[in-house]
Design a protein around this motif. Structure first.
Motif, PDB file in Angstrom:
ATOM      1  N   ASP A 277      63.782  13.633 100.567  1.00 44.08           N
ATOM      2  CA  ASP A 277      64.564  14.370 101.564  1.00 44.08           C
ATOM      3  C   ASP A 277      65.792  14.966 100.882  1.00 44.08           C
ATOM      4  OD1 ASP A 277      66.549  14.894 103.679  1.00 44.08           O
ATOM      5  OD2 ASP A 277      65.175  13.848 105.016  1.00 44.08           O
ATOM      6  N   GLU A 278      65.993  16.283 101.059  1.00 47.15           N
ATOM      7  CA  GLU A 278      67.106  16.951 100.370  1.00 47.15           C
ATOM      8  C   GLU A 278      68.478  16.468 100.858  1.00 47.15           C
ATOM      9  OE1 GLU A 278      66.675  19.181 104.123  1.00 47.15           O
ATOM     10  OE2 GLU A 278      65.266  18.328 102.669  1.00 47.15           O
ATOM     11  N   ARG A 279      68.536  15.808 102.017  1.00 46.71           N
ATOM     12  CA  ARG A 279      69.795  15.236 102.513  1.00 46.71           C
ATOM     13  C   ARG A 279      69.733  13.712 102.490  1.00 46.71           C
ATOM     14  NH1 ARG A 279      73.298  18.468 105.001  1.00 46.71           N
ATOM     15  NH2 ARG A 279      74.703  16.963 104.051  1.00 46.71           N
ATOM     16  N   HIS A 280      69.034  13.179 101.507  1.00 45.89           N
ATOM     17  CA  HIS A 280      68.801  11.739 101.405  1.00 45.89           C
ATOM     18  C   HIS A 280      70.099  10.938 101.464  1.00 45.89           C
ATOM     19  CE1 HIS A 280      67.888   7.936  99.145  1.00 45.89           C
ATOM     20  NE2 HIS A 280      66.837   7.968  99.952  1.00 45.89           N
ATOM     21  N   GLU A 281      71.163  11.469 100.837  1.00 42.18           N
ATOM     22  CA  GLU A 281      72.425  10.727 100.760  1.00 42.18           C
ATOM     23  C   GLU A 281      73.076  10.547 102.127  1.00 42.18           C
ATOM     24  OE1 GLU A 281      73.828  14.771 101.408  1.00 42.18           O
ATOM     25  OE2 GLU A 281      72.185  13.960 100.185  1.00 42.18           O
ATOM     26  N   LEU A 282      72.717  11.418 103.061  1.00 40.15           N
ATOM     27  CA  LEU A 282      73.335  11.366 104.381  1.00 40.15           C
ATOM     28  C   LEU A 282      72.902  10.132 105.172  1.00 40.15           C
ATOM     29  CD1 LEU A 282      75.263  13.580 105.543  1.00 40.15           C
ATOM     30  CD2 LEU A 282      73.431  14.149 107.119  1.00 40.15           C
ATOM     31  N   PHE A 283      71.767   9.553 104.809  1.00 39.12           N
ATOM     32  CA  PHE A 283      71.271   8.384 105.541  1.00 39.12           C
ATOM     33  C   PHE A 283      71.869   7.081 104.998  1.00 39.12           C
ATOM     34  CE2 PHE A 283      68.187  11.711 106.346  1.00 39.12           C
ATOM     35  CZ  PHE A 283      68.033  11.616 107.723  1.00 39.12           C
ATOM     36  N   GLN A 284      72.758   7.179 104.005  1.00 36.52           N
ATOM     37  CA  GLN A 284      73.525   6.031 103.540  1.00 36.52           C
ATOM     38  C   GLN A 284      74.621   5.749 104.560  1.00 36.52           C
ATOM     39  OE1 GLN A 284      73.001   4.256 100.553  1.00 36.52           O
ATOM     40  NE2 GLN A 284      74.450   2.810 101.465  1.00 36.52           N
ATOM     41  N   LEU A 285      74.761   4.498 104.987  1.00 39.91           N
ATOM     42  CA  LEU A 285      75.714   4.178 106.048  1.00 39.91           C
ATOM     43  C   LEU A 285      77.154   4.394 105.585  1.00 39.91           C
ATOM     44  CD1 LEU A 285      74.251   0.838 107.465  1.00 39.91           C
ATOM     45  CD2 LEU A 285      73.775   3.179 108.214  1.00 39.91           C
ATOM     46  N   PRO A 286      77.969   5.138 106.379  1.00 41.78           N
ATOM     47  CA  PRO A 286      79.399   5.249 106.054  1.00 41.78           C
ATOM     48  C   PRO A 286      80.055   3.874 106.137  1.00 41.78           C
ATOM     49  CG  PRO A 286      78.748   6.815 107.779  1.00 41.78           C
ATOM     50  CD  PRO A 286      77.610   5.867 107.593  1.00 41.78           C
ATOM     51  N   GLY A 287      81.215   3.727 105.496  1.00 44.64           N
ATOM     52  CA  GLY A 287      81.899   2.441 105.446  1.00 44.64           C
ATOM     53  C   GLY A 287      82.188   1.854 106.801  1.00 44.64           C
ATOM     54  N   PHE A 288      82.641   2.694 107.761  1.00 46.33           N
ATOM     55  CA  PHE A 288      83.014   2.139 109.074  1.00 46.33           C
ATOM     56  C   PHE A 288      81.789   1.640 109.834  1.00 46.33           C
ATOM     57  CE2 PHE A 288      82.240   6.591 110.097  1.00 46.33           C
ATOM     58  CZ  PHE A 288      81.674   6.576 111.367  1.00 46.33           C
ATOM     59  N   ILE A 289      80.628   2.253 109.604  1.00 46.43           N
ATOM     60  CA  ILE A 289      79.399   1.790 110.259  1.00 46.43           C
ATOM     61  C   ILE A 289      78.976   0.443 109.671  1.00 46.43           C
ATOM     62  CG2 ILE A 289      76.944   2.253 110.638  1.00 46.43           C
ATOM     63  CD1 ILE A 289      78.690   3.986 112.334  1.00 46.43           C
ATOM     64  N   GLN A 290      79.073   0.315 108.339  1.00 45.30           N
ATOM     65  CA  GLN A 290      78.709  -0.939 107.696  1.00 45.30           C
ATOM     66  C   GLN A 290      79.618  -2.072 108.168  1.00 45.30           C
ATOM     67  OE1 GLN A 290      75.911  -1.319 105.450  1.00 45.30           O
ATOM     68  NE2 GLN A 290      76.383  -3.358 106.252  1.00 45.30           N
ATOM     69  N   THR A 291      80.901  -1.760 108.329  1.00 48.51           N
ATOM     70  CA  THR A 291      81.850  -2.766 108.831  1.00 48.51           C
ATOM     71  C   THR A 291      81.451  -3.227 110.231  1.00 48.51           C
ATOM     72  OG1 THR A 291      83.666  -1.844 107.531  1.00 48.51           O
ATOM     73  CG2 THR A 291      84.266  -3.205 109.449  1.00 48.51           C
ATOM     74  N   MET A 292      81.078  -2.276 111.083  1.00 45.62           N
ATOM     75  CA  MET A 292      80.680  -2.617 112.454  1.00 45.62           C
ATOM     76  C   MET A 292      79.420  -3.486 112.462  1.00 45.62           C
ATOM     77  SD  MET A 292      81.376   1.001 114.410  1.00 45.62           S
ATOM     78  CE  MET A 292      80.941   0.390 116.044  1.00 45.62           C
ATOM     79  N   VAL A 293      78.477  -3.170 111.590  1.00 42.89           N
ATOM     80  CA  VAL A 293      77.254  -3.971 111.495  1.00 42.89           C
ATOM     81  C   VAL A 293      77.588  -5.379 111.030  1.00 42.89           C
ATOM     82  CG1 VAL A 293      75.051  -4.224 110.307  1.00 42.89           C
ATOM     83  CG2 VAL A 293      75.767  -1.963 111.119  1.00 42.89           C
ATOM     84  N   ASP A 294      78.449  -5.473 110.011  1.00 40.55           N
ATOM     85  CA  ASP A 294      78.834  -6.784 109.481  1.00 40.55           C
ATOM     86  C   ASP A 294      79.550  -7.628 110.536  1.00 40.55           C
ATOM     87  OD1 ASP A 294      77.772  -5.994 107.071  1.00 40.55           O
ATOM     88  OD2 ASP A 294      79.716  -5.444 106.169  1.00 40.55           O
ATOM     89  N   GLN A 295      80.339  -6.967 111.394  1.00 40.37           N
ATOM     90  CA  GLN A 295      81.083  -7.676 112.438  1.00 40.37           C
ATOM     91  C   GLN A 295      80.242  -7.888 113.699  1.00 40.37           C
ATOM     92  OE1 GLN A 295      84.170  -8.872 112.231  1.00 40.37           O
ATOM     93  NE2 GLN A 295      84.645  -8.082 110.193  1.00 40.37           N
ATOM     94  N   ALA A 296      79.009  -7.364 113.688  1.00 43.74           N
ATOM     95  CA  ALA A 296      78.115  -7.438 114.862  1.00 43.74           C
ATOM     96  C   ALA A 296      78.707  -6.711 116.064  1.00 43.74           C
ATOM     97  CB  ALA A 296      77.768  -8.879 115.225  1.00 43.74           C
ATOM     98  N   TRP A 297      79.420  -5.604 115.805  1.00 38.94           N
ATOM     99  CA  TRP A 297      79.907  -4.740 116.879  1.00 38.94           C
ATOM    100  C   TRP A 297      78.803  -3.711 117.158  1.00 38.94           C
ATOM    101  CZ3 TRP A 297      85.412  -3.460 114.518  1.00 38.94           C
ATOM    102  CH2 TRP A 297      86.169  -4.641 114.483  1.00 38.94           C
TER     103      TRP A 297
END
Length: 802
Positions: A277-297
């Motif tokens: 996918d030419e926009r493959h990098e876009l599906f990498q989670l941004p930092g704030f999303i990863q934080t929310m996942v880690d916090q179970a928000w």
């Protein structure tokens, strides 16, 4: 292949999706077998009751609890509570042999390939040859799931991806496996359209298929853009909601409802399985999303996500918003943009896009970046995930609730402008777009002879979108088949001697121009045509009368003019009822107040299943004044049977109006008496509604339609009924269930529906009841509290209890 009929469906897995799918099949009259696993241990309640793991109640606990939870959810997955009787439950150990009775088996278990393959192995032992078997997977390759199965299994196996909730979201992706028979794919696509009311889209067996591939890209693109542009959660939701034809929940609130974990699961799947996918990098989670996942928000399911509801010290609640910089919750900040102000006078969403992308503020920059990235991305998905632009548009409209798909939006702003936006974000379109432009083709869609054509990148020309024979698209015929128009309506020739009158007012409210248009449409139909349909393809049929006009007349105390306006409404409804041609109403969505009254006076109603119908005038301090109070009295009279307690029958119709009941589906509208069994019909696919209404009008005309005779045989119960109603409203007021003004409105309605204070039961005419209705309506418009209610509704869109 011989005709295939679906009489019984087996749904394997009773989670949110499985129960929802089971309910929707029950909605359309299919018998459903819903199965799930057997619990491995007793819960506390079962232990207290002395049950064992062998008891049937225990073995079916998971499936029964899941279904019960689904049926209690709001909005409901089922059209009518009685339809739940069509679902039988069981478990995968005791009842799996019963799948041999099914015509279609749908697997909806957990998204793990190993578990799905185990389930299919068990199902094949009991499935009869030729039975359809499909998976509702949202991304596991179809090819992997059918490995090792028999030839007959593989030929009848494919993916059928419903979107959640299955009743409300229309997308139905059909994904072939390596050996799926063509006739199976064609049958499933046609069944989805005709019976399930879906938009069927044939997808390729690629990760996330069509809807989620484009939808998740769009959301992930926004996640990255929000930080780049320094935007808040509120600002993004303001820009990605109704202003561009998207749901009110927009982006972040939608993610909260769906669950951040669900979105992340799909995004990770695309990133892992689409390395090219030419926009493959876009599906990498941004930092704030990863934080929310880690916090179970994760959103609503975990109590907090991008929004968080908290209880304040005074007991009231407040919705807090996540600050994406500090990752702490704060009070909501209202978002506003100059660009959006410029679109307030543009009612049609599609006409707003050129203004939005030209904005000089942060909103304009946001739209240019968002649409530039989206336009580039969708071009590169052809032919990877589908061969046709319209399938991408259909998937986004039906699966994500977008009013317009990416290629339709691009057409709205122009091909060259779209290419400019793509270049501005450092992207380039797929090669087929350049070839299209060099060939002199400047739009993805075209209309010819009432049909929609879409550019075919492989054939390098326009091709007719298939399946249009079953429906009529008013947008396509309006310009070429217009017979009459004013500011309120357009009257179109549907062909075969049938006219259609389409409301074009704001929210399809009924004011003077609409009433004039309805009268003109009846005139035209009586002179040169055979029948008339009242229908439109807006979001809602009609939210009712133009209360702003009523408010102004009442405030200015122009009571003579107001009385004339009320009579004009009543006369128009009666004109429809007693015209010399059949009149068919085609309501859908919100069909409130005057919109409901119009439907009450049609010869037949062809309602969309998703019709929310009711006489809601109490909310603005009046009674139904366009013939609705009269009609409910008439309908009550028609139900009176010898030895019945007639007061009880009348009371049911009275309460439907006095409590402003609104149906949650067309099927429920039969319970309230606003639709009539044996006369009115329901269609599940709204796209087919105008064509179906036309067919009914044509059939009635050709069967020898006779102009009805005005009714003078309506039995009213006089003082006997009036006394009962007045005692009832006194009791409700004494119990503080209603206010003094509620009581006054209810008593006015009681007077009309009792036929006045006649000393005994009598037979009266419609004209008599209409006069009572008109006098009651007008008198309530002189009340200060009624004006307060109307004003509050105009300002807030919500009823006031005063």
């Amino acid at each position: 292949m011989k005709n295939r009929h679906i009489q019984k469906v087996a749904v394997i897995g009773s989670g949110i999706m499985g129960s929802g799918i089971a309910c929707h099949f029950a909605n359309i009259g299919v018998e459903v077998l819903l199965l799930d696993i057997v619990p491995r241990e007793l819960n506390e309640a079962e232990k207290a009751r002395g049950l064992t793991l062998q008891d049937k109640a225990v073995r079916n606990r998971l499936v029964n609890d899941s279904l019960a939870g689904a049926l209690k959810s709001n909005p409901s997955p089922i059209y009518h509570r009685s339809f739940a009787q069509r679902i039988k439950t069981g478990n995968l150990e005791d009842d799996i042999s019963r799948v041999s009775e099914a015509d279609w088996i749908i697997e909806v278990v957990v998204e793990r390939l190993d578990i799905k393959k185990q389930v299919f192995e068990q199902l094949e032992k009991h499935r009869k040859p030729g039975t359809l078997i499909t998976s509702n997977t949202s991304g596991i390759p179809i090819a992997f799931m059918s490995e090792g199965r028999s030839a007959d299994f593989q030929e009848h196996f494919c993916g059928t991806h419903f979107f959640n909730p299955p009743r409300y979201l229309k997308l139905f992706e059909v994904i072939p496996g390596p050996a799926t028979r063509q006739d199976v794919l064609e049958f499933l696509a046609a069944y989805g359209e005709k019976f399930l009311g879906k938009t069927s889209v044939l997808a390729k067996d690629t990760p996330a298929f069509i809807g989620n591939r484009i939808g998740i890209f769009s959301i992930m693109s926004l996640f990255h853009a929000v930080k780049d542009l320094g935007m808040t959660v509120e600002e993004v939701d303001k820009l990605t909601g109704p202003v561009i034809g998207r749901p009110k929940s927009a982006t972040f609130r939608t993610v909260d409802v769906v669950g951040l974990d669900t979105l992340v699961h799909v995004a990770n799947g695309i990133r892992e399985n689409c390395p090219g996918d030419e926009r493959h990098e876009l599906f990498q989670l941004p930092g704030f999303i990863q934080t929310m996942v880690d916090q179970a928000w994760l959103g609503s399911k975990s109590g907090q996500g991008f929004y968080k509801k908290v209880r304040k010290p005074d007991g009231s609640s407040e919705i807090l918003t996540l600050d994406l910089d500090s990752m702490e919750y704060r009070s909501n900040k209202k978002a506003g943009f100059a660009t959006l102000e410029q679109t307030k006078t543009i009612d049609n969403v599609i006409d707003r896009f050129p203004v939005l992308v030209a904005g000089k503020d942060k909103a304009g920059e946001f739209y240019r970046k968002s649409f530039g990235a989206l336009f580039a991305y969708v071009t590169h998905r052809i032919p990877e995930i589908t061969d046709a632009p319209y399938k991408i548009d259909d998937a986004m409209k039906a699966g994500f609730g977008w009013e317009h798909g990416p290629f339709q939006i691009w057409d709205a702003i122009g091909l060259d402008k779209g290419l400019e936006l793509i270049a501005s974000v450092g992207q380039s379109p797929a090669g087929w777009v350049d070839k299209m432009k060099k060939a002199g083709i400047t739009s993805f869609y075209s209309v010819a002879d009432g049909d929609t054509l879409c550019y075919d990148p492989e054939a390098k020309t326009y091709a007719r979108i298939p399946g249009q024979d079953a429906f009529i698209i008013l947008d396509n015929i309006r310009k070429t088949r217009e017979v009459f128009s004013n500011t309120g309506v357009v009257v179109e020739d549907l062909g075969d001697g049938i006219l259609n009158v389409e409301f074009r007012s704001k929210m399809n409210t009924i004011g003077g121009d609409v009433l004039a248009g309805l009268n003109k449409a009846v005139d035209l139909a009586e002179q040169d045509f055979q029948g008339l349909v009242v229908g439109n393809q807006a979001a809602n049929f009609s939210v009712g009368a133009n209360i702003g006009m009523i408010f102004m007349m009442a405030v200015e105390q122009e009571y003579d003019e107001l009385a004339m306006a009320i009579k004009y409404f009543q006369d128009t409804m009666m004109r429809m009822r007693y015209s010399s041609i059949p009149v068919i109403a085609a309501p859908h969505g919100m069909t409130l107040g005057g919109g409901c009254e119009l439907s009450l006076h049609a010869d037949k109603v062809v309602a969309a299943a998703e019709t929310y119908m009711g006489l809601v005038e109490f909310g603005v301090g009046v009674i139904p004044g366009g013939g609705g109070s009269k009609e409910m009295t008439l309908r009550a009279s028609d139900t009176f049977r010898k030895d019945d307690v007639e007061l009880n029958a009348l009371r049911e119709y009275f309460l439907a109006v006095a409590t402003a009941k609104v149906s949650t589906s067309a099927y429920e509208a039969f319970d309230f008496g606003v639709l009539q069994k044996g006369k009115d019909v329901v269609v599940v696919n709204k796209d087919r509604q105008i064509a179906t209404a036309k067919a009914h009008a044509k059939l009635m005309a050709e069967s020898g339609y006779t102009q009805p005779i005005p009714r003078n045989d309506i039995k009213v119960l006089g003082k006997q009924a009036l006394g009962m109603f007045l005692v009832g409203t006194d009791s409700m007021k004494a119990g503080r269930y209603i206010s003094e003004h509620d009581k006054k409105i209810a008593n006015k309605l009681a007077y009309v529906m009792a036929g006045g204070d006649l000393s005994e039961a009598s037979y009266v005419s419609e004209a008599y009841l209409l006069e009572l209705e008109r006098e009651a309506f007008l008198s309530l418009c002189t009340e200060r509290k009624t004006l307060e209610r109307i004003q509050h509704m105009l300002k807030t869109g919500k009823p006031l209890r005063n």
